[in-house]
Write a protein that holds these residues in place. Sequence first.
Motif, mmCIF file in Angstrom:
data_model
loop_
_atom_site.group_PDB
_atom_site.id
_atom_site.type_symbol
_atom_site.label_atom_id
_atom_site.label_comp_id
_atom_site.label_asym_id
_atom_site.label_seq_id
_atom_site.Cartn_x
_atom_site.Cartn_y
_atom_site.Cartn_z
ATOM 1 N N LYS A 58 32.387 -62.179 -9.886
ATOM 2 C CA LYS A 58 33.628 -63.161 -10.358
ATOM 3 C C LYS A 58 34.746 -63.254 -9.136
ATOM 4 N N LYS A 59 35.132 -62.288 -8.492
ATOM 5 C CA LYS A 59 35.995 -62.457 -7.626
ATOM 6 C C LYS A 59 35.964 -61.581 -6.561
ATOM 7 N N TRP A 60 36.398 -61.819 -5.487
ATOM 8 C CA TRP A 60 36.252 -61.074 -4.167
ATOM 9 C C TRP A 60 37.560 -61.180 -3.212
ATOM 10 N N THR A 75 34.458 -57.955 -7.581
ATOM 11 C CA THR A 75 34.591 -57.618 -8.912
ATOM 12 C C THR A 75 33.592 -58.602 -9.693
ATOM 13 N N TYR A 76 32.801 -57.941 -10.525
ATOM 14 C CA TYR A 76 31.645 -58.636 -11.342
ATOM 15 C C TYR A 76 31.884 -59.000 -12.599
ATOM 16 N N LYS A 81 33.080 -53.036 -10.428
ATOM 17 C CA LYS A 81 33.796 -53.364 -9.151
ATOM 18 C C LYS A 81 33.404 -52.482 -7.904
ATOM 19 N N GLU A 82 33.103 -53.229 -6.547
ATOM 20 C CA GLU A 82 32.526 -52.337 -5.450
ATOM 21 C C GLU A 82 33.928 -52.549 -4.565
ATOM 22 N N THR A 118 32.138 -47.490 -6.296
ATOM 23 C CA THR A 118 31.909 -48.369 -7.453
ATOM 24 C C THR A 118 32.679 -47.743 -8.537
ATOM 25 N N TYR A 119 33.115 -48.764 -9.258
ATOM 26 C CA TYR A 119 34.037 -48.391 -10.498
ATOM 27 C C TYR A 119 33.435 -49.247 -11.710
#
Length: 160
Positions: A58-60, A75-76, A81-82, A118-119
Amino acid sequence: MKISILPSIGKTALITSLLALSVLNYGFKAEMSEQEWLNWSNKCLNGSFNPTPDINLKKWEITLTSDYFLRLRKTYQQGKKEYFSFNLHRLTNVDYLGSDTAGTVKFNTQADDIIVQTYEDPEGNIDSMATTLGLPVHNMNLARFDSLKSALNYLRMKSL
């Protein structure tokens, strides 16, 4: 007594020449400053990062900080989140695998120096360390990669 104007023209030419040489000498920088290397590295990494291999991304955000940390946040769409981070003084090698249009920049560190977290992952949160970080890129020709590698090496030496 006749006075020649030639000596005054010679003095004027000499002074003009000296001024021109000093402008040329001090008008150009011999090398880039630390802030210019940081700005260039961030511009290069952000302009070349290729998020398309991760279709659910989704964003980076990728940042090289003033304290010499390279940080990548992803963020997926599902909320996962990674986070990847390492200090440049631990960097041992930077390689590029691919063509001018697409490829991967590989960052290698001395040991397990890359923080991987990762979260909000449905499979569980992970805190681990890695030795290699692969960054998918596009439009990375050889000259651009060499410039990025030079910038990272300059900043790595500054961080020691």
